[in-house]
Design a protein around this motif. Structure first.
Motif, mmCIF file in Angstrom:
data_model
loop_
_atom_site.group_PDB
_atom_site.id
_atom_site.type_symbol
_atom_site.label_atom_id
_atom_site.label_comp_id
_atom_site.label_asym_id
_atom_site.label_seq_id
_atom_site.Cartn_x
_atom_site.Cartn_y
_atom_site.Cartn_z
ATOM 1 N N TRP A 178 -26.892 6.077 138.229
ATOM 2 C CA TRP A 178 -25.639 6.758 138.556
ATOM 3 C C TRP A 178 -24.865 7.120 137.294
ATOM 4 C CZ3 TRP A 178 -24.904 8.347 143.410
ATOM 5 C CH2 TRP A 178 -25.609 7.699 144.418
ATOM 6 N N PHE A 179 -24.211 8.287 137.330
ATOM 7 C CA PHE A 179 -23.449 8.735 136.169
ATOM 8 C C PHE A 179 -22.295 9.632 136.618
ATOM 9 C CE2 PHE A 179 -26.672 11.932 136.972
ATOM 10 C CZ PHE A 179 -26.033 13.154 136.741
ATOM 11 N N ALA A 180 -21.311 9.764 135.738
ATOM 12 C CA ALA A 180 -20.214 10.716 135.910
ATOM 13 C C ALA A 180 -20.460 11.899 134.988
ATOM 14 C CB ALA A 180 -18.871 10.064 135.592
ATOM 15 N N VAL A 181 -19.979 13.074 135.390
ATOM 16 C CA VAL A 181 -20.182 14.265 134.577
ATOM 17 C C VAL A 181 -18.922 15.119 134.596
ATOM 18 C CG1 VAL A 181 -21.249 15.477 136.526
ATOM 19 C CG2 VAL A 181 -21.642 16.307 134.208
ATOM 20 N N GLY A 182 -18.636 15.727 133.474
ATOM 21 C CA GLY A 182 -17.526 16.670 133.372
ATOM 22 C C GLY A 182 -17.931 17.812 132.452
ATOM 23 N N SER A 183 -17.478 19.021 132.766
ATOM 24 C CA SER A 183 -17.853 20.159 131.921
ATOM 25 C C SER A 183 -16.825 21.277 132.044
ATOM 26 C CB SER A 183 -19.242 20.695 132.308
ATOM 27 O OG SER A 183 -19.204 21.285 133.599
ATOM 28 N N VAL A 184 -16.832 22.143 131.044
ATOM 29 C CA VAL A 184 -16.039 23.377 131.052
ATOM 30 C C VAL A 184 -16.974 24.511 130.658
ATOM 31 C CG1 VAL A 184 -14.105 24.631 130.044
ATOM 32 C CG2 VAL A 184 -13.896 22.188 130.481
ATOM 33 N N SER A 185 -16.998 25.553 131.490
ATOM 34 C CA SER A 185 -17.872 26.702 131.234
ATOM 35 C C SER A 185 -17.041 27.978 131.155
ATOM 36 C CB SER A 185 -18.924 26.854 132.341
ATOM 37 O OG SER A 185 -19.691 25.690 132.494
ATOM 38 N N TYR A 186 -17.608 28.971 130.483
ATOM 39 C CA TYR A 186 -16.991 30.292 130.433
ATOM 40 C C TYR A 186 -18.067 31.325 130.693
ATOM 41 C CZ TYR A 186 -14.856 34.591 128.754
ATOM 42 O OH TYR A 186 -14.402 35.883 128.658
ATOM 43 N N GLY A 235 -17.746 15.591 138.437
ATOM 44 C CA GLY A 235 -18.526 15.114 139.567
ATOM 45 C C GLY A 235 -19.214 13.787 139.283
ATOM 46 N N ILE A 236 -19.918 13.327 140.315
ATOM 47 C CA ILE A 236 -20.723 12.096 140.266
ATOM 48 C C ILE A 236 -22.166 12.474 140.518
ATOM 49 C CG2 ILE A 236 -21.176 9.858 141.336
ATOM 50 C CD1 ILE A 236 -18.634 9.875 139.752
ATOM 51 N N GLY A 237 -23.097 11.913 139.696
ATOM 52 C CA GLY A 237 -24.481 12.281 139.822
ATOM 53 C C GLY A 237 -25.441 11.102 139.931
ATOM 54 N N MET A 238 -26.686 11.470 140.249
ATOM 55 C CA MET A 238 -27.743 10.462 140.410
ATOM 56 C C MET A 238 -29.007 10.989 139.729
ATOM 57 S SD MET A 238 -29.394 8.929 143.930
ATOM 58 C CE MET A 238 -30.127 10.504 144.369
ATOM 59 N N LYS A 262 -24.407 5.495 126.531
ATOM 60 C CA LYS A 262 -23.819 5.751 127.852
ATOM 61 C C LYS A 262 -23.124 7.108 127.884
ATOM 62 C CE LYS A 262 -22.940 1.005 129.373
ATOM 63 N NZ LYS A 262 -21.907 0.090 129.928
ATOM 64 N N PHE A 263 -22.387 7.427 126.828
ATOM 65 C CA PHE A 263 -21.664 8.688 126.734
ATOM 66 C C PHE A 263 -22.528 9.683 125.978
ATOM 67 C CE2 PHE A 263 -18.871 11.625 124.485
ATOM 68 C CZ PHE A 263 -18.071 12.092 125.526
ATOM 69 N N ASP A 323 -22.972 7.259 131.736
ATOM 70 C CA ASP A 323 -23.871 6.501 132.601
ATOM 71 C C ASP A 323 -23.249 5.181 133.044
ATOM 72 O OD1 ASP A 323 -25.778 8.468 132.281
ATOM 73 O OD2 ASP A 323 -26.663 7.493 130.520
ATOM 74 N N PHE A 324 -23.211 4.960 134.365
ATOM 75 C CA PHE A 324 -22.810 3.659 134.898
ATOM 76 C C PHE A 324 -23.993 2.692 134.853
ATOM 77 C CE2 PHE A 324 -20.151 6.714 137.419
ATOM 78 C CZ PHE A 324 -18.967 6.455 136.749
ATOM 79 N N ASN A 325 -25.185 3.228 135.125
ATOM 80 C CA ASN A 325 -26.432 2.464 135.014
ATOM 81 C C ASN A 325 -27.550 3.484 134.874
ATOM 82 O OD1 ASN A 325 -27.021 3.388 137.697
ATOM 83 N ND2 ASN A 325 -25.791 1.680 138.498
ATOM 84 N N ASP A 326 -28.778 3.076 135.071
ATOM 85 C CA ASP A 326 -29.878 4.008 134.850
ATOM 86 C C ASP A 326 -30.002 5.055 135.956
ATOM 87 O OD1 ASP A 326 -30.738 2.263 136.819
ATOM 88 O OD2 ASP A 326 -32.832 2.286 136.152
#
Length: 358
Positions: free
Chosen positions: A309-317, A353-356, A228-229, A304-307
């Motif tokens: 929907w998912f949550a996402v987090g990131s840090v960019s430079y 964010g939240i993704g699909m 999931k992670f 991943d919440f399921n196949d």
């Protein structure tokens, strides 16, 4: 008996795979059937890390250029005399006129001046710095394999404030030669730092709308349907384009006044430049920023919440730097002033964010 034990053992060994294949979480087999497309939306917070870089200024008044002084107030002459100059007959004469209550040295006496210092100079301690901003981010991914993807970063282009640093001075210097009929008067050395504008006095010095799409190749650790992670890393390139540039009205007013100062010298009224009087010109101010490409690196994760929907987090430079140019022009005199400064943006971008997947 041995056959029964082997059958039971085989059944028990197969149970995890069967239960995983029928799992309500993912109805996928390990490594099979991963979804190739994903999109997410969320908050994108941009935190520029760059420091202000000094403005470099060029004007149309060349070093050694000679101009008529024209009418000039006694106060302006006194205020702009070089403090290191030894007194002479000319300075005594100016002092005498002042004591007699004469307010103006007329053009017939002021003569000419050889001007230096205004052709080109750097303003150390000045510059522009981009402010923090938050906008809506949109990230789309195409997965070549379960682990490797191409991500396109975009979002609603935010309006970014550019904060000014320091004060801009013009390093004025001149050798003035007064005229008094048949008598040759000694020269008067003049030297002063003329304040053009205070970049910190009026709020943000300028603003711009920033378009910063980016593309990255990313590697996602773990497997679809198993983890999931899933952390990931990415490396790519960002393109930065700036439009809707607007300058602070008060700073623009100060730059127009500086344009009049240069135009007065070109028109043979150098004395009026020291008094801040308008010229015959009609100076206009223009602000531009160059486009730029920058390398960008990202670390992030998905959960991943399921196949689907998912949550996402990131840090960019991103190592991003562009150049800002301010020009003051007039229809008659052409380009009066050009000032350039690099803007080190070098932003850290935090995204959640939240993704699909589909």
């Amino acid at each position: 008996m041995k056959k029964s034990v082997l059958c039971i053992a085989a059944s028990m060994a197969a149970l995890p795979m069967l239960s995983h294949a029928d799992s309500p979480y993912f109805s996928l087999k390990d490594g099979d059937g991963f979804k190739r497309f994903s999109v997410s939306v969320g908050a994108l917070h941009v935190m520029p890390q760059g420091k202000a870089q000094p403005f470099h200024v060029d004007t149309s008044v060349k070093n050694g250029e000679t101009a008529k002084v024209g009418d000039i107030s006694i106060d302006a002459v006194k205020a702009n005399m070089d403090p290191a100059m030894d007194p002479n007959i000319s300075t005594w004469f100016v002092g005498l006129l002042d004591k007699l209550g004469t307010s103006t040295l007329p053009a017939g006496l002021s003569g000419t001046a050889e001007i230096n210092g205004l052709q080109s100079w750097d303003n150390q301690g000045t510059g522009l710095e981009a402010d923090d901003v938050t906008t809506l981010g949109i990230m789309t991914n195409y997965f070549f394999t379960d682990n490797i993807s191409l991500e396109m970063k975009a979002g609603i282009p935010p309006e970014v404030d550019l904060n000014g640093k320091g004060k801009i001075y013009a390093p004025f210097a001149a050798i003035a030669t007064p005229e008094l009929g048949i008598i040759d008067l000694p020269e008067i050395a003049m030297k002063n730092s003329l304040l053009i504008t205070d970049l910190e006095a009026y709020g943000p010095a300028a603003s711009a709308r920033a378009w910063t799409p980016a593309a990255e190749i990313q590697y996602h650790f773990g497997k679809t349907g198993v983890n999931k992670f899933r952390p990931y890393v990415g490396l790519g390139v960002m393109y930065a384009y700036f439009n809707e540039l607007e300058m602070n009205p008060q700073i623009e007013k100060d730059l127009i006044a500086a344009g009049h100062m240069i135009a007065n010298i070109k028109e043979g009224n150098a004395g009026a430049s020291l008094e801040g009087k308008p010229s015959k010109a009609n100076p206009k101010v223009d602000l531009e920023a160059t486009d730029a490409f920058a390398p960008v690196a990202t670390v992030g994760f998905t959960y991943d919440f399921n196949d689907k929907w998912f949550a996402v987090g990131s840090v960019s430079y991103a190592h991003l730097q562009n150049e800002t140019t301010i020009t003051v022009t007039d229809a008659t005199h052409g380009e009066l002033i050009k000032s350039k400064a690099d803007i080190e943006v070098n932003p850290i971008l935090a995204y959640a964010g939240i993704g699909m997947r589909f």
